[in-house]
Design an enzyme around this catalytic site. Structure first.
Site, PDB file in Angstrom:
ATOM      1  CE  LYS A  41      11.706  -3.185  -5.132  1.00 59.96           C
ATOM      2  NZ  LYS A  41      12.049  -4.503  -5.644  1.00 59.96           N
ATOM      3  CG  HIS A  71      16.793 -38.275  -2.373  1.00 56.93           C
ATOM      4  ND1 HIS A  71      17.103 -39.605  -2.172  1.00 56.93           N
ATOM      5  CD2 HIS A  71      17.965 -37.607  -2.368  1.00 56.93           C
ATOM      6  CE1 HIS A  71      18.427 -39.715  -2.032  1.00 56.93           C
ATOM      7  NE2 HIS A  71      18.965 -38.524  -2.154  1.00 56.93           N
ATOM      8  CG  ASN A 108       1.404   0.641   4.270  1.00 55.43           C
ATOM      9  OD1 ASN A 108       1.157  -0.549   4.119  1.00 55.43           O
ATOM     10  ND2 ASN A 108       2.622   1.124   4.217  1.00 55.43           N
ATOM     11  N   GLY A 109      -0.901  -1.229   6.177  1.00 52.69           N
ATOM     12  CA  GLY A 109      -0.631  -2.138   7.295  1.00 52.69           C
ATOM     13  C   GLY A 109      -1.876  -2.925   7.665  1.00 52.69           C
ATOM     14  CD1 TRP A 156      -0.086  -6.414  -2.959  1.00 49.36           C
ATOM     15  CD2 TRP A 156      -0.492  -6.959  -0.839  1.00 49.36           C
ATOM     16  NE1 TRP A 156       0.251  -7.735  -2.789  1.00 49.36           N
ATOM     17  CE2 TRP A 156       0.009  -8.101  -1.500  1.00 49.36           C
ATOM     18  CE3 TRP A 156      -0.827  -7.070   0.513  1.00 49.36           C
ATOM     19  CZ2 TRP A 156       0.192  -9.318  -0.864  1.00 49.36           C
ATOM     20  CZ3 TRP A 156      -0.646  -8.281   1.153  1.00 49.36           C
ATOM     21  CH2 TRP A 156      -0.135  -9.387   0.463  1.00 49.36           C
ATOM     22  CB  CYS A 161      -0.959   0.076   1.182  1.00 54.55           C
ATOM     23  SG  CYS A 161      -2.169  -1.231   1.192  1.00 54.55           S
ATOM     24  NE  ARG A 172       4.568   1.680   0.107  1.00 52.80           N
ATOM     25  CZ  ARG A 172       5.540   1.345   0.932  1.00 52.80           C
ATOM     26  NH1 ARG A 172       6.789   1.468   0.552  1.00 52.80           N
ATOM     27  NH2 ARG A 172       5.279   0.891   2.138  1.00 52.80           N
ATOM     28  CE  LYS A 184      13.447 -11.656  -9.148  1.00 54.06           C
ATOM     29  NZ  LYS A 184      13.737 -11.961  -7.861  1.00 54.06           N
ATOM     30  CD  GLU A 228      16.357 -14.166  -6.612  1.00 53.15           C
ATOM     31  OE1 GLU A 228      15.796 -14.670  -5.627  1.00 53.15           O
ATOM     32  OE2 GLU A 228      15.991 -13.078  -7.108  1.00 53.15           O
ATOM     33  CD  GLU A 280       9.653 -12.564  -7.162  1.00 51.18           C
ATOM     34  OE1 GLU A 280       9.491 -11.958  -6.103  1.00 51.18           O
ATOM     35  OE2 GLU A 280      10.698 -12.502  -7.826  1.00 51.18           O
TER      36      GLU A 280
END
Ligand code: G6P
Length: 609
Positions: free
Chosen positions: A604, A504, A100-101, A74, A2, A27, A485, A481, A488
């Protein structure tokens, strides 16, 4: 997550709020809205979707006035739709709130408010603040916000307006970021600097449990007892160009290409001409670093992969035992740590609540905490005993790229510094590794030259449903990573796995059509990784090998595609190896026509648990 932007001043208020929201869209971007005090009402316009959707809604209704606030969301509580978009109003439409939160006790607060006759328009936790403020109309707005801050539990950054005080925006912060931009006859309040950077470079950081009264000609900050606080004014050093696309199609591509200069900045001034590491800003006394008997590295998401690499580096170079934890798991496993433990929190934003909660827990056990972050004065920077900045510059693309490679280098510098202080490596060995680190910017430039090669390879993969990324030792975090990526930004199922572990279980998923990327930069164990890749090939997978130049013939038989990189020692080469994987995910995502800068469902900066 947010984004908030508030403005008090003479400009048309939407001319500040809308571009500010665009710069904060990283955000969160499932809905957005604005509220403006017009002199006769608090006018609210909000819209599900991106800021561009809000702009379309503003074409038919463009309120103006002396103060206003915008929000990009968000979703946490309540589906992403227009009703749940911020700002939220009270029953009488005299108060507007953006947040925000998460307000953790919102359900209790809401049922109390409903019993007292309030009716709610949305499913959000935020709306309780508007109704609580409505009940406090007998006190000034700043005092009412202080009272709300003492009632509401959880992480908050708020920005509110009230009809009877039409010249003031009141902000408050606990846990979620908030900064003030100081202008000439105008002032700004925002979740992050890019929101107002085109107007001013003068700023104040708002600490936790502070309330800001922002007027066009005045900014007043108080604590929750109403005592005035005067924070130090700071000047923002980076300019707007750093926060804009600068000719690149996307922020992500720009940021991938900025890695050589970002890495040079991370290294600048941190190694001396003799090849020793000099971390002057690391304010933890050397005697404490010498008596440390255990290290913990805590992080989330991409930063966790930097933590994985850091474990190998610190253990190898210092012989100290290192534990790594996904920050959200750390507190709940009752970790064994004490005053001789060094805890390193890695977070590009410095605001990830899981990481902050983990380091707070560690501090409470008496451990020494070092923060590694990209954001100056972020919560992590302020709460840690010492901070090491990654200096990547602003990263706007949601998927971390340059902040990750600079984290890798920052952690390598920290590992070498620990080894140096504790005498675990001789000065010659440190100098050799430092020399190799300083060659990275040049070598990454060379790797970026492989973009065309990687793009051609990915052209065929827009419809591939399953990717695996495999590696051992330092190549393993790179593989993790690479997979993250791709998940995402290309929305493809991608697994990062320890190459030796595939047999395995996950090998059952390998069949023709699956692409397996093998990272085999670590020469000590390359032959073992190659054997594992043969096992993948035998089951029909398409094989990509990432190796250093000179090893192409060694992998020619197993590989359908080879990405050959400049030579670099084990662990340091992680910085090189991840770059083609960033490009790979980028090209698969763009081949699918996806918005790589704003992937669905992500934000983000994640300020909720
Ligand atoms: C979010 C982002 C990830 C990031 C993670 C940790 O989930 O989408 O890209 O890696 O947060 O963020 P941090 O700021 O703590 O590094």
């Amino acid at each position: 997550m947010c984004g908030i932007v508030g403005y008090a001043g003479p400009r048309p208020v939407l001319d500040v709020l809308v571009p500010g929201l665009e710069r904060l869209e990283y955000r969160g971007y499932d809905s957005a809205g604005i509220a403006v005090e017009t002199g006769s009402e608090i006018a609210v316009v909000k819209q599900v979707g991106r800021i561009a959707d809000l702009e379309r809604a503003l074409e038919t209704r463009r309120p103006d006035g002396g103060i206003g606030v915008g929000h990009t969301r968000w979703a946490t509580h309540g589906a992403p739709n227009t009703i749940n978009a911020h700002p939220h109003l009270d029953c009488s439409h005299t108060v507007s709130v953006v947040h925000n939160g998460i307000i953790e006790n919102w359900a209790d607060l809401k049922s109390g408010l409903i019993e007292r006759g309030h009716s709610f328009a949305s499913d959000t936790d935020t709306e309780v603040v508007a109704h609580l403020l409505e009940e406090m109309s007998n006190v000034g707005l700043a005092e009412a916000v202080r009272r709300v801050m003492s009632i509401a539990e959880g992480a908050l950054a708020l920005c509110v307006m009230r009809r009877d005080e039409p010249d003031v925006l009141v902000g408050a912060r606990r846990g979620s970021p908030l900064v003030v931009g100081l202008g000439d006859g105008e002032n700004f309040l925002a979740s992050d600097i890019p929101a107002f950077l085109e107007h001013t470079r003068r700023m104040l950081v708002v600490d936790d449990d502070r309330v800001v009264e922002l007027r066009a000609d005045d900014v007043r900050i108080t604590d929750l007892d109403g005592m005035e606080i005067t924070p130090k004014e700071r000047v923002i050093e980076w300019d707007l160009e750093a926060a804009e696309r600068g000719g690149y199609e996307t922020f992500m591509l720009k940021e991938i290409n900025e890695q050589p200069s970002a890495l040079a900045d991370t290294l600048r001034g941190r190694v001396d001409p003799m090849g020793a590491v000099t971390l002057r800003e690391l304010t933890v006394p050397d005697q404490i670093l010498r008596m440390i008997d255990k290290v913990f590295v805590l992080a989330c998401g991409t930063s966790y992969h930097a933590a994985m690499m850091a474990k190998y580096a610190i253990e190898r170079w210092t012989r100290l035992p290192v534990e790594i934890d996904i920050a959200s798991e750390f507190r709940y496993r009752d970790p064994v740590l004490d005053g001789r433990s060094l805890v390193i929190g890695i977070s590009q934003s410095g605001e990830t609540i899981d990481t902050l909660a983990a380091i707070r827990y560690a501090k409470a056990q008496g451990s020494t905490v070092i923060g590694v972050t990209n954001v100056v004065d972020s919560a992590l920077a302020r709460e840690a005993d010492a901070v090491l900045y990654t200096r990547a510059g602003p990263e706007i693309g949601v998927a971390a790229t340059k902040t990750f490679t600079t984290q890798l280098v920052a952690m390598q510098l920290l590992g070498l510094y620990l080894a140096q202080v504790r005498g675990a490596l001789d000065p010659g060995s440190v100098a050799h590794l430092v020399r190799e680190l300083s060659l990275l910017p040049e070598k990454v430039t060379e790797v970026l030259g492989l973009d065309g090669h990687v793009a051609a390879m990915c052209g065929e993969w827009a419809d591939v449903r399953d990717f695996f990324f495999l590696g051992r030792s330092g190549d393993f975090p790179v593989a993790m990573e690479g997979a993250l990526k791709l998940k995402e930004i290309a929305y493809v199922r991608a697994e990062g796995y320890a190459a030796g572990e595939m047999k395995h279980g996950p090998i059952a998923l390998i069949e023709p059509g699956v692409v397996v990327v093998g990272v085999a930069m670590d020469t000590r164990i390359r032959s073992k990784t190659l054997s594992n890749m043969q096992e993948m090939k035998a089951r029909g997978a398409t094989i990509v090998m990432v190796v250093e130049k000179g090893a192409e013939s060694e992998v020619a038989e197993v590989a359908d595609h080879v990405i050959a990189l400049p030579d670099s020692p084990d662990l340091i080469c992680t910085v090189l190896a991840v770059v083609p994987l960033q490009l790979l995910s980028y090209h698969v995502a763009t081949a699918k026509g996806l918005d790589v800068d704003k992937p669905r469902n992500l934000a983000k900066t994640v300020t909720v648990e």
